[in-house]
Scaffold this active site. Structure first.
Site, short mmCIF file in Angstrom:
data_model
loop_
_atom_site.label_atom_id
_atom_site.label_comp_id
_atom_site.label_asym_id
_atom_site.label_seq_id
_atom_site.Cartn_x
_atom_site.Cartn_y
_atom_site.Cartn_z
N ASP A 45 13.74 44.39 37.23
CA ASP A 45 14.79 44.89 38.48
C ASP A 45 14.28 44.48 39.61
OD1 ASP A 45 17.62 46.38 38.81
OD2 ASP A 45 15.91 46.94 40.43
N TYR A 50 14.18 43.14 48.84
CA TYR A 50 12.91 43.72 48.53
C TYR A 50 11.63 42.85 49.13
CZ TYR A 50 14.98 46.85 45.14
OH TYR A 50 15.61 47.72 44.31
N LYS A 75 19.91 41.43 43.38
CA LYS A 75 21.24 42.18 43.96
C LYS A 75 21.31 41.57 45.30
CE LYS A 75 19.20 46.48 42.64
NZ LYS A 75 17.48 46.14 42.32
N HIS A 108 24.44 45.45 46.45
CA HIS A 108 23.35 46.46 46.45
C HIS A 108 23.90 47.66 47.10
CE1 HIS A 108 18.81 46.65 47.20
NE2 HIS A 108 19.19 47.65 46.84
#
Length: 278
Positions: A45, A50, A75, A108
């Site tokens: 994930d 990120y 996401k 998200h």
């Protein structure tokens, strides 16, 4: 032991335990994901924000595993909801991941102040129809957000990924999801270390009774509730520990005692409120 799967409302299966790379530094991601795959994780994930999708892609490419043996989630970030930006965003993510499609693509955050999450969800449906993802879902959506996107499109998300741990169980959302066939994914499943979850009497007692660590007990609690869970660690021994949760069962009384750790007033939240993230 093989990690079990659960079936989503679109008929696709998802491994119930995965490896999350939130806050894994980009420079460490390839190593960490490679170790997770070596330990036996098959569900990764990540998210565009990120900054480590490229590391995930590199680890997958060097793993020697077939694409069908892996489950990959990423996401859509908050500043990509408008216009055709969701289509551009998924193409960028796929390039970094070195994949033709992901297994699950999530909105998200709803970013309600921008009032564009319905549009984002409409674009997610197009992205799925285009074959860039097998399943679509949301993250951090409250019931009001969920009801609005379903009313507008008639398409129910496959999952809702939310902050969920014993002190903050979000039962309004989980009850709604159960009624709609939406699977819950728990992020921050161990409370992010922001309160003494492992010292809580029901957790400590169950750990002692089963010869397991408190973390393993909490992960088992999630699994027995049917939640999909992906704890994060960059240490191989912790990766192995977190995966070793399929050889015991908590009793109904043990589950109920951990359930009772939620005060029900929302005070257990350890991260941002979805209405305040933009």
């Amino acid at each position: 032991m093989t990690i079990p799967t659960v079936t989503l409302n679109d008929g696709n299966d998802i491994p119930q335990l995965g490896y999350g790379v939130f806050k894994v530094p980009p420079a460490d991601t390839e190593r960490a994901v490679s170790e997770a795959l070596e330990v036996g994780y098959r569900h990764i994930d990540t998210a565009a924000v990120y900054g480590n999708e490229a590391g995930v892609g590199a680890a997958i490419a060097s793993s020697g595993l077939s694409r069908g043996d892996l489950y990959v989630t990423t996401k859509l970030w908050n500043d990509r909801h408008d216009g055709e930006e969701p289509h551009a965003a998924i193409r960028e993510s796929l390039d970094k991941l070195r994949l033709d499609a992901v297994d699950l693509y999530l909105v998200h955050w709803p970013t309600p102040a921008a009032d564009n999450y319905v549009h984002a969800w409409e674009k997610m449906i197009e992205i799925q129809d285009a074959g860039h993802t097998r399943s679509i879902g949301v993250s951090n959506h409250l019931v009001a957000h969920l009801e609005r996107i379903v009313d507008a499109t008639g398409v129910v998300p496959a999952v809702n990924q939310i902050e969920l741990h014993p002190a903050y169980q979000q039962r309004e959302i989980t009850d709604w999801a159960a009624g709609k066939g939406v699977k819950i994914e728990a992020w921050g499943p161990l409370g992010q270390g922001k309160y003494d979850l492992f010292g809580a009497e029901p957790v400590a007692s169950a750990a002692s009774a089963h010869g397991k660590t408190p973390a393993q007990v909490v992960l088992r609690w999630h699994l027995q509730h049917g939640f999909i869970v992906f704890p994060k660690s960059v240490r191989r021994e912790r990766l192995e520990e977190n995966r070793d949760v399929f050889d015991f069962d908590l009793s109904d009384a043990e589950v109920a005692a951990i359930d009772a750790l939620d005060s029900g007033d929302g005070s257990g939240r350890v991260s941002a409120h979805p209405d305040e993230v933009h």
